[in-house]
Every structure is written in C-alpha cells, then in structure tokens.
Design an enzyme around this catalytic site. Structure first.
Site, PDB file in Angstrom:
ATOM      1  CG  HIS A   1      12.115 102.949  78.076  1.00 48.21           C
ATOM      2  ND1 HIS A   1      12.035 104.134  77.388  1.00 48.21           N
ATOM      3  CD2 HIS A   1      12.338 101.979  77.167  1.00 48.21           C
ATOM      4  CE1 HIS A   1      12.179 103.879  76.100  1.00 48.21           C
ATOM      5  NE2 HIS A   1      12.384 102.586  75.940  1.00 48.21           N
TER       6      HIS A   1
ATOM      7  CG  ASP B   1      13.845  93.870  76.080  1.00 51.39           C
ATOM      8  OD1 ASP B   1      13.467  93.341  75.025  1.00 51.39           O
ATOM      9  OD2 ASP B   1      14.613  94.851  76.119  1.00 51.39           O
TER      10      ASP B   1
HETATM   11  N1  CMC Z   1      17.062  98.242  87.852  1.00 49.37           N
HETATM   12  C1  CMC Z   1      17.359  98.959  88.949  1.00 49.37           C
HETATM   13  N2  CMC Z   1      17.436 100.297  88.937  1.00 49.37           N
HETATM   14  C2  CMC Z   1      17.222 100.919  87.777  1.00 49.37           C
HETATM   15  C3  CMC Z   1      16.902 100.236  86.606  1.00 49.37           C
HETATM   16  C4  CMC Z   1      16.831  98.843  86.672  1.00 49.37           C
HETATM   17  N3  CMC Z   1      16.527  98.131  85.589  1.00 49.37           N
HETATM   18  N4  CMC Z   1      16.735 101.111  85.603  1.00 49.37           N
HETATM   19  C5  CMC Z   1      16.927 102.327  86.135  1.00 49.37           C
HETATM   20  N5  CMC Z   1      17.234 102.199  87.429  1.00 49.37           N
HETATM   21  C6  CMC Z   1      17.517 103.276  88.348  1.00 49.37           C
HETATM   22  C7  CMC Z   1      18.862 103.898  88.095  1.00 49.37           C
HETATM   23  O1  CMC Z   1      19.894 103.182  88.739  1.00 49.37           O
HETATM   24  C8  CMC Z   1      18.647 105.270  88.632  1.00 49.37           C
HETATM   25  O2  CMC Z   1      18.627 105.190  90.038  1.00 49.37           O
HETATM   26  P1  CMC Z   1      19.363 106.274  90.963  1.00 49.37           P
HETATM   27  O3  CMC Z   1      18.653 107.570  90.655  1.00 49.37           O
HETATM   28  O4  CMC Z   1      19.154 105.767  92.345  1.00 49.37           O
HETATM   29  O5  CMC Z   1      20.793 106.284  90.519  1.00 49.37           O
HETATM   30  C9  CMC Z   1      17.225 105.593  88.223  1.00 49.37           C
HETATM   31  O6  CMC Z   1      16.582 104.331  88.116  1.00 49.37           O
HETATM   32  C10 CMC Z   1      17.107 106.352  86.917  1.00 49.37           C
HETATM   33  O7  CMC Z   1      17.502 105.537  85.840  1.00 49.37           O
HETATM   34  P2  CMC Z   1      18.547 105.975  84.740  1.00 49.37           P
HETATM   35  O8  CMC Z   1      19.816 105.244  84.990  1.00 49.37           O
HETATM   36  O9  CMC Z   1      18.601 107.474  84.645  1.00 49.37           O
HETATM   37  O10 CMC Z   1      17.944 105.425  83.404  1.00 49.37           O
HETATM   38  P3  CMC Z   1      18.618 105.569  81.982  1.00 49.37           P
HETATM   39  O11 CMC Z   1      17.656 106.323  81.147  1.00 49.37           O
HETATM   40  O12 CMC Z   1      19.997 106.085  82.033  1.00 49.37           O
HETATM   41  O13 CMC Z   1      18.713 104.039  81.517  1.00 49.37           O
HETATM   42  C11 CMC Z   1      17.963 101.902  80.908  1.00 49.37           C
HETATM   43  C12 CMC Z   1      17.644 103.399  80.913  1.00 49.37           C
HETATM   44  C13 CMC Z   1      16.885 101.189  80.114  1.00 49.37           C
HETATM   45  C14 CMC Z   1      19.329 101.656  80.251  1.00 49.37           C
HETATM   46  C15 CMC Z   1      17.980 101.401  82.372  1.00 49.37           C
HETATM   47  O14 CMC Z   1      16.696 101.559  82.935  1.00 49.37           O
HETATM   48  C16 CMC Z   1      18.453  99.963  82.485  1.00 49.37           C
HETATM   49  O15 CMC Z   1      19.654  99.728  82.569  1.00 49.37           O
HETATM   50  N6  CMC Z   1      17.501  98.983  82.506  1.00 49.37           N
HETATM   51  C17 CMC Z   1      17.873  97.573  82.501  1.00 49.37           C
HETATM   52  C18 CMC Z   1      18.185  97.080  81.085  1.00 49.37           C
HETATM   53  C19 CMC Z   1      16.946  96.973  80.234  1.00 49.37           C
HETATM   54  O16 CMC Z   1      15.939  96.436  80.645  1.00 49.37           O
HETATM   55  N7  CMC Z   1      17.041  97.474  79.001  1.00 49.37           N
HETATM   56  C20 CMC Z   1      15.942  97.417  78.011  1.00 49.37           C
HETATM   57  C21 CMC Z   1      15.516  98.800  77.622  1.00 49.37           C
HETATM   58  S1  CMC Z   1      13.952  98.946  76.775  1.00 49.37           S
HETATM   59  C22 CMC Z   1      13.857  97.894  75.421  1.00 49.37           C
HETATM   60  C23 CMC Z   1      15.090  97.665  74.673  1.00 49.37           C
HETATM   61  O17 CMC Z   1      15.805  98.559  74.246  1.00 49.37           O
HETATM   62  O18 CMC Z   1      15.367  96.483  74.490  1.00 49.37           O
END
Ligand code: CMC
Length: 373
Positions: free
Chosen positions: A258, A309
């Site tokens: 998140h 989710d």
């Molecule tokens: N699986 C694997 N690695 C992850 C995930 C994940 N779901 N989420 C974050 N990471 C990793 C990411 O790759 C990064 O790693 P590294 O530093 O090694 O590159 C680290 O964690 C930091 O994450 P981030 O990319 O800076 O997170 P963000 O704020 O840009 O993105 C997010 C947030 C929700 C888009 C992302 O966590 C994600 O893609 N999650 C999967 C999709 C998901 O479940 N979305 C629902 C969000 S909440 C409710 C809603 O809106 O429906």
C-alpha cells in the site's frame, strides 16, 4: 517555476485538503469516525449518508435516505438494453462504466446546488448494484429483477442478482465490505474524480472517471486478481513455493502492499477474522491454507502486509459470488466516497492543474518532410 517539488507517483505530496476521511498508519476514519466502530455497528447506508452529508443520520434522516435510494434503484429499460448489447466477453468493470455513463443521461436533479449534487449521488449509488445485478442475470440468460423496496443496500444487490433474499450472514458480510470500501482519502480513483470535478464537469462523469481508474489491478482490480491467485493452488505448500519463487523474480503479488500503510491495512485486519470464520463454516479449509501460505510468505520474505483486497477477494468467493463482480462491488461502495469528494471539490473549487518536469529534447527548429533523413 521558482520552487520545483517532484516525487514519482506524487508519493507523500499533499495534493489538497479534505474533510471526508483520514488515512493514517494508526487509524482510518470517515469524517472523524474510526473505521473499527463503523465496521462493527453501521449499515452501509449510514456510512454513505455520513460521507455525503458530514454527519451520521438521525433515524428519520436514515429512513428518508433509504427511501430515496429505493426511488432511484430501478434502471431504465434503455440501460438494460444497452447492457444486453455489450458482448458477453466484456468484463464487469467495463460494463459498469458504460451503465453508469448511460444512467447519467437520465439525470434526476436540476441545477448545481448542493441538494442537486447529493440527489445525483444517491441516484448513482442506487443504480450501480442494479446494473451489476442486471448484467449478471443477462449473462446467465435470465431477465433482470425489479428491486424490492425496503431491503438494505447489501441485501438489495443480492436479491436482484440471485432472485432470493440473502441469508443474514451474507447480508452482514456484504454490508461489512461495503462499509470498509466506502472511502479512502486521496487514492487514485478519488483523486481522478476530483480532477474531473475541478473542471466543473458533472457528477456522473466523475463517477465514470472513478470507475475507469479503480478498474486497474494496482487499485480496486486487485481483489479479483488476488482471488485468481488463490484459486491457482491446491495446497498451502504449493502456494508457498510459488510465492517464494515469485518474490525472487520480483513479481507483484496482488492484494499486498500500500502507498500509505506500511504496518498493515486497518480494513484487512477487520475483515480477515470474519472471512476465516466463513471459510471454516463452509468447509473451505484448503482455500484458507492457501490464503495464509501466500500471506505469510509475502510477509516473511518482503515484510509487506496484505491490503483490504486480499481478504475481500476470498470473502466474496466464499459467498459464492463470481470473480468478475468483485471490483464492481467495490464501486457499489466507493461511489459514496467519490461523490463526497466530488461535492467537496465542486463546491469549493480551484481547478487541479499541476506542472510537469520536461525531460524531452531541447528546443529545435522544424524541418520540412523533404529535408528529413
Ligand atoms: N508484491 C511484491 N512486491 C511489492 C508489492 C507486491 N504487492 N507491493 C510493493 N512491493 C514492493 C515493490 O516492488 C518495492 O520493492 P523494491 O523496493 O524491491 O523495488 C517495494 O515493495 C515498495 O513498494 P512501492 O512500489 O514503492 O509501492 P507503491 O506505493 O508504489 O505501490 C501499490 C503501492 C499498492 C500499487 C503496490 O504495493 C502494488 O502494486 N500492490 C499490488 C496491487 C494491489 O494489491 N493493489 C491494491 C491497493 S490497496 C486497495 C485498493 O486500492 O484497492
């Protein structure tokens, strides 16, 4: 530009002020009411009223709100015919985007004063479950069912979708997910809806903007993707092995992570125990094993928590709902938050128009086609 502030994804940027909700590491509150209390006690209708009007309703106000929802639930035959014409292969969110856009052509209010905006919001809230249910039935070769005035928002959807009154447990669980999904500050879809509102576009257009943005798997689309992932495995061991490999290969595991919450999502913590009870009651221990195997492996290997989710996908599955309507059900709830943001922005507006940092080629002169190599 004198002072340049840039963060990819607008991470941590304050992009506006709101009275609608607060999302913090240690709390989530809608208009000051903690989510835990709302989840335990409130109906979705009370929450929607709170978001739209700023206060919890009195008993007469709630009765009136329910009546107005009921008045708007029946969708025009033109909307049913439009939904019928959409190819069967088209996903639920795309159908809903079209359906809500079409509903906007049957505007229920005049003018742009606050009461008219609220009436449109109630209309949008009322028609979304009707459109989802109509689509489900049409896909199944059945005709849509008329709404039954007097049912709760959650029960109404289940009645229109399946033609029978839901059990108490099903109504309670759907109500709970609607309460949890209703509002979440400046998330991508609410922000997109506010950008739309800031141009003084109409409320239905902002709802369509919200739907289009929520659809993506990084946002609301994650509840469907999370369930598809859980469905791939027969056992916890299989799920664990896949998750370990996925993390090694930097796969995104849907339903985890998140932008704001780094210590866990309040909504997921509230939902998970009820989801687990339901799984046990329905003899679905294997699904539960897979669920916890993925969850524990993601946390052990990456210290990333689940978001709402993840348990929501399995909750809807255990309720026997088809995967294609999980994100549409998120919409059925989030319309309340989007509409609250729309009204807040529209009634105290300055157009949202940020700047970009240009990183393209330096200034250059036009070259005619004949001179281009
Ligand atoms: N699986 C694997 N690695 C992850 C995930 C994940 N779901 N989420 C974050 N990471 C990793 C990411 O790759 C990064 O790693 P590294 O530093 O090694 O590159 C680290 O964690 C930091 O994450 P981030 O990319 O800076 O997170 P963000 O704020 O840009 O993105 C997010 C947030 C929700 C888009 C992302 O966590 C994600 O893609 N999650 C999967 C999709 C998901 O479940 N979305 C629902 C969000 S909440 C409710 C809603 O809106 O429906």
């Amino acid at each position: 530009m004198s002072e340049e502030l840039y963060r990819p994804g607008l991470e941590g940027i304050i992009a506006g002020e709101t009275e609608v909700s607060t999302v913090e590491q240690d709390s989530l509150a809608y208009r000051g009411y903690r989510i835990e209390g709302l989840a335990e006690h409130a109906s979705f209708e009370e929450v929607a009223y709170l978001l739209l009007e700023g206060e919890l309703p009195t008993a007469p106000q709630l009765a009136d709100f329910r009546k107005r929802l009921d008045q708007h639930r029946a969708i025009q035959p033109e909307i049913v015919e439009t939904v019928r014409m959409i190819p069967k292969s088209v996903g639920g969110m795309d159908v809903l985007r079209t359906g809500v856009s079409m509903a906007g052509h049957f505007d229920v209010a005049k003018g742009d004063e606050r009461p008219a905006l609220v009436e449109r919001a109630i209309h949008a809230l009322a028609v979304v479950p009707s459109i989802i249910a109509a689509r489900l039935r049409l896909l199944d070769g059945k005709e849509p069912i008329d709404p039954k005035p007097g049912l709760s928002h959650a029960a109404q959807f289940l009645y229109m979708a399946f033609g029978k009154a839901p059990s108490e447990l099903e109504e309670k669980l759907l109500n709970l997910t609607l309460v949890l999904y209703a509002e979440h500050e400046f998330n991508a879809s609410a922000f997109a809806a506010r950008v739309c509102a800031s141009t003084l576009s109409d409320l239905y257009s902002a709802m369509v903007t919200g739907i289009a943005t929520l659809k993506g798997p990084l946002h609301g689309g994650a509840n469907e993707e999370a369930m598809k992932l859980i469905s791939r495995f027969k056992s916890g061991d299989e799920a664990k092995a896949w998750t370990e490999e996925g993390i090694k290969n930097k796969a995104k595991i849907m339903g985890f992570g998140h932008r704001v919450y780094k210590n866990g999502d309040h909504r997921a913590r509230i939902l998970e125990p009820l989801m687990a009870d339901l799984a046990r009651e329905r003899n679905q221990q294997a699904k539960l094993d897979v669920y916890f195997a993925i969850k524990n492996t993601v946390f052990d290997r990456k210290q990333i928590h689940m978001n709402v989710d993840y348990p929501c996908g399995l909750t809807y599955y255990l309720m026997g709902l088809p995967i294609d309507i999980y994100t549409p059900l998120f919409v059925a709830s989030r319309v309340s938050g989007w509409a609250a943001h729309y009204i807040e922005q529209y009634t105290n507006n300055r157009i949202i128009r940020p700047r970009s940092r240009y990183v393209g080629p330096a200034l250059r002169d036009y070259i005619s086609v004949s001179e281009r190599g």
